[in-house]
Scaffold this active site. Structure first.
Site, PDB file in Angstrom:
ATOM      1  N   GLY A  28      17.390  18.234   7.181  1.00 26.14           N
ATOM      2  CA  GLY A  28      18.828  17.929   7.753  1.00 26.14           C
ATOM      3  C   GLY A  28      20.265  18.619   6.684  1.00 26.14           C
ATOM      4  N   GLY A  35      22.270  17.939   2.422  1.00 24.34           N
ATOM      5  CA  GLY A  35      21.382  19.415   2.399  1.00 24.34           C
ATOM      6  C   GLY A  35      21.914  20.006   2.152  1.00 24.34           C
ATOM      7  CB  SER A 164      22.550   4.071   1.431  1.00 26.70           C
ATOM      8  OG  SER A 164      22.917   3.701   1.743  1.00 26.70           O
ATOM      9  CE1 TYR A 191      22.139   4.329   6.869  1.00 34.87           C
ATOM     10  CE2 TYR A 191      23.282   3.275   5.579  1.00 34.87           C
ATOM     11  CZ  TYR A 191      22.977   4.401   5.685  1.00 34.87           C
ATOM     12  OH  TYR A 191      23.058   5.451   5.139  1.00 34.87           O
TER      13      TYR A 191
END
Length: 290
Positions: A28, A35, A164, A191
């Site tokens: 990514g 990235g 995250s 998420y």
């Protein structure tokens, strides 16, 4: 050594010896993204090979042009992949292994966030879980031979999973990871589950492979508005985090400071996990704010 304001430049300056001559695989890394910032930072300290594994050719070409401008002697390889398509992941893994039979560091940085509509991948897996975790789970396992090959020589091969602080929003829903076919779906719960999976995967991988010279770490990079991850969201959408977490855990979500990092700061924690010689002994670990 570092604090919450650390920059990529500070990290690569400190750990330059951990970059020179080594092979890095980054998922990514189309520009702009965390990235791509990682790739261009590494390019400044003479890695042997940077492989970018991503979906969008044009965005990756921009990142590779930046690497070439920094140091044209660094070998670069682009492997196209759709992480939500397991056939694509298997094909990509073969290409990566052919190009890099030894991988010193694998950085799983691709992902998506808070997809508003429930959708599933080709295998029938909810798309946030698919793109953030399952695709990386499959790819990483297929690349284990190259990680072991590097780890047997240096004892320092590493896998870094970008997670995250959003993991707080939801535990992994082992009994209903697909939200009852979408009936129970909420973008932020989706998420949160996927980010929790990133951490659990790093933990499990390190437990299995640490004795073979391969460690795994999960990192929260921080918050940044310059990448494309949340480009589909409004500020009002972010308010959905709070009721979702309250419903799932009974707790209140807490943002850490700084609330916004610069583009160079957003890659620092990942680079620490990838390069700091003290990290392998501490892994499995979760890192935030350097």
């Amino acid at each position: 050594m570092f604090d919450a304001t650390a920059t990529s430049e500070q990290v690569i300056g400190t750990f330059a010896s951990q970059i020179k001559g080594r092979t890095f695989v980054i998922t990514g890394a189309g520009k702009p993204s965390i990235g791509s910032q990682i790739a261009t930072s590494l390019a400044k300290k003479s890695p042997a090979h940077i492989l970018i594994v991503s979906r969008t050719v044009k965005k990756v070409e921009l990142a590779l042009e930046d690497v070439g401008a920094i140091d044209p002697s660094v070998k670069t390889t682009f492997v196209q992949v759709d992480l939500s398509d397991h056939d694509s992941v298997r094909r990509a893994a073969k290409e990566i292994l052919a190009a890099a039979p030894k991988i010193d560091v694998l950085i799983n940085s691709a992902g998506n966030m808070a997809l508003k509509e429930y959708s599933v991948d080709k295998q029938g897996i909810e798309m946030q879980l698919s793109g953030n975790h399952v695709g990386h789970f499959l790819l990483t396992n297929l690349l284990v031979p190259a990680l072991l090959a590097a780890g047997s020589e240096t004892g320092l091969a590493r896998v870094v999973n970008l997670t995250s602080s959003g993991y707080q929003i939801s535990p992994f829903r082992f009994n209903d990871y697909n939200y009852s076919g979408g009936k129970e779906y909420d973008p932020w719960t989706g998420y949160g589950q996927a980010k929790t999976a990133n951490i659990l995967f790093a933990f499990g991988l390190a437990k299995r492979l640490k004795s073979c010279g391969v460690t795994a770490t999960a990192i929260h990079p921080g918050y940044n508005n310059d990448t494309q991850l949340g480009s589909h969201l409004t500020m009002e959408d972010y308010y959905g985090i709070f009721p979702a977490m309250k419903k799932n855990t009974g707790k209140d979500f807490e943002f850490e400071e700084p609330r916004s990092k610069t583009y160079t700061q957003i890659a620092a924690t990942t680079l620490i996990a990838a390069l700091d010689p003290e990290i392998p002994e501490k892994s499995p670990a979760y890192l935030a704010n350097s």
